[in-house]
Structure formats: C-alpha cells, structure tokens
Design an enzyme around this catalytic site. Sequence first.
Site, PDB file in Angstrom:
ATOM      1  CG  ASN A  60       0.019  -5.147  -6.062  1.00 47.59           C
ATOM      2  OD1 ASN A  60       0.255  -6.351  -6.182  1.00 47.59           O
ATOM      3  ND2 ASN A  60       0.458  -4.430  -5.036  1.00 47.59           N
ATOM      4  CE  LYS A  99      -2.234  -4.679  -2.520  1.00 44.58           C
ATOM      5  NZ  LYS A  99      -2.702  -3.858  -1.407  1.00 44.58           N
ATOM      6  CG  HIS A 147       3.124  -2.583  -2.085  1.00 48.82           C
ATOM      7  ND1 HIS A 147       2.500  -2.749  -0.873  1.00 48.82           N
ATOM      8  CD2 HIS A 147       2.159  -2.182  -2.960  1.00 48.82           C
ATOM      9  CE1 HIS A 147       1.205  -2.462  -1.013  1.00 48.82           C
ATOM     10  NE2 HIS A 147       0.975  -2.116  -2.261  1.00 48.82           N
ATOM     11  CD  GLU A 149       0.012  -4.696   0.859  1.00 44.24           C
ATOM     12  OE1 GLU A 149       0.242  -5.500  -0.051  1.00 44.24           O
ATOM     13  OE2 GLU A 149      -1.017  -3.978   0.881  1.00 44.24           O
ATOM     14  CD  GLU A 197       0.285   1.620  -3.783  1.00 43.25           C
ATOM     15  OE1 GLU A 197      -0.629   1.327  -4.559  1.00 43.25           O
ATOM     16  OE2 GLU A 197       0.906   0.769  -3.118  1.00 43.25           O
ATOM     17  N   GLY A 240      -6.284  -0.640   1.003  1.00 40.02           N
ATOM     18  CA  GLY A 240      -7.179  -1.701   1.475  1.00 40.02           C
ATOM     19  C   GLY A 240      -8.157  -1.262   2.540  1.00 40.02           C
ATOM     20  CB  SER A 248      -9.212   2.795  -1.198  1.00 39.74           C
ATOM     21  OG  SER A 248      -8.872   2.007  -0.076  1.00 39.74           O
TER      22      SER A 248
HETATM   23  P1  13P Z   1      -6.093  -1.262  -2.677  1.00 38.43           P
HETATM   24  O1  13P Z   1      -6.490  -0.729  -4.029  1.00 38.43           O
HETATM   25  O2  13P Z   1      -6.689  -2.592  -2.364  1.00 38.43           O
HETATM   26  O3  13P Z   1      -6.313  -0.242  -1.604  1.00 38.43           O
HETATM   27  O4  13P Z   1      -4.510  -1.535  -2.727  1.00 38.43           O
HETATM   28  C1  13P Z   1      -3.683  -0.527  -3.213  1.00 38.43           C
HETATM   29  C2  13P Z   1      -2.330  -1.069  -3.371  1.00 38.43           C
HETATM   30  O5  13P Z   1      -1.650  -1.382  -2.409  1.00 38.43           O
HETATM   31  C3  13P Z   1      -1.819  -1.265  -4.735  1.00 38.43           C
HETATM   32  O6  13P Z   1      -0.476  -1.559  -4.747  1.00 38.43           O
END
Ligand code: 13P
Length: 250
Positions: A11, A13, A97, A99, A169, A175, A212
């Site tokens: 992803n 982002k 997601h 976010e 997740e 992150g 992560s």
């Molecule tokens: P990270 O791997 O940066 O923690 O992000 C995970 C994520 O949100 C994947 O969709």
Amino acid sequence: MSEVRKLIAGNWKMHTTLAEARELARGIVQGLGADPQAEVAVAPPYTALAAVAEVVAGTPVNLAAQDVFWEEKGAFTGAISPVMLVDVGCSQVIIGHSERRQHFGETDATVNRKVKAALKAGLGPIVCVGETLAEREAGHTLQVVERQVKEGLAGLPADAAGRLVIAYEPVWAIGTGRTATPAQAQEVHAFIRTLLPELAGTPRVRILYGGSVTPDNAAALLAEPDIDGALVGGASLKAASFLAIIAAAG
Ligand code: 13P
C-alpha cells in the site's frame, strides 16, 4: 500451513510521483522474476495507476487501488468508480483502511457498499479492520473487529470467498514500528475466521496482517497458521525491502 497461496500487497498510500511510481514498480518486477514465492499486488495512488499498469502488464504483479466509490458513474466530484478501476487495469482494491476511517469518515456501512460494488465489477476487495490502542487496552479488540467484519461484509454472495481478502491492521501498529506479535495477530486472525462461516468455502478467505511489517519480522508473522499474507505500508516503498518480505513468504 495455510491452504492458500500467500498474498503480499504493498500500500503506497499518498506517496510517489509518476517517475517514482514507475521506478518502484520496475524494481519490483525486475527483482521478482517469473515465479515469485507469493502472490503480489501493489496499490499506487490513483494518479499513478495507469503508469504502473503499463509496467506490471504481463508480469505476476497485480494492480490494486487504495479506495473506490460505490456508484458506477455520475455527479460525484472527486470519486472513482469500480468500473474505472477495472478499466485502468486493477484487479483488487483496498477498502476501509483505518486512515480512510480516521481522516475521511469511512464507516462500516460505507465499507459494505464499497465491497459489494467492487465485487459486482469483478474486483477483489481487500477489506481492512483493526482496533485502536485505546480499544485494545480496554479489552475490546475482538468486539471491535467482530463489528467491523460483520457489518462491513454483511450480505455478500457466498461465491465472494475466492476473491475477498481481509487485512487485520491494528491501528496502533500502523506506521509506528510497533508490530503486533505473531501470537497477537494469530489470535485475531483465527477469531476473524470464525466470523465467516458463510464464506468458509474453498479456497478460504485470505486474512493478511498489516502494521509495521518489515523484512525482519515478516517470516515469523507469515509462519502463523491463519496469517495468509501481509499488507505492507512503509516497507513497500523500497523495492528491496518489499522483495525481501515477499521472499519471507516462501
Ligand atoms: P506500515 O507498514 O507503514 O505500518 O503501514 C501498514 C498499512 O497501513 C498498510 O495498509
């Protein structure tokens, strides 16, 4: 061992210019070879989908989008429909997601509409669920995930199982460099599987872990019986680390 081939999805982002997206996609394609250890997908931002589609055409890398709207077309300024995603070359789409839930008002109800629209258009939805730190510390993890799964996936056709992917997740792991332990993730993955009796066909619904994931922790996570792959954020933005995570799935 899980009964299905693992899926490692990146992803990206809100990262990558067109030039960066092409370079990253080329690096992944070149490093992967013709017969990778896992199924692979990348989810660039909308602006880079067409460019990355050209790079991954005819390779084992599948193209995914990071979100979708549920209507087919119309006066919905700023929105992208499932048909448009198929047209640009996507076979999968990330939906719900954390976010999107946190910053863009996504709810279990909107997730459900998007999942149904994606399936109808022939896309494989990758539906994200996961608790916040406060919810985990209050002991509500399973309750929160149960609500997200049951409401987000309500009323799906039984034949959705082969195309549907769920990504667990935990929000506190995204992150932050604070990964769920393999045991913590396995507990929730096994629980999610019990929530899907109507989708328990063959092949089984894949449940990815995200939060992560790095080349250092991927193998231990992917060794758990109910972890069928990974949804990778930060570590998917460098071809070398993304390829190392794919290698860990083998
Ligand atoms: P990270 O791997 O940066 O923690 O992000 C995970 C994520 O949100 C994947 O969709």
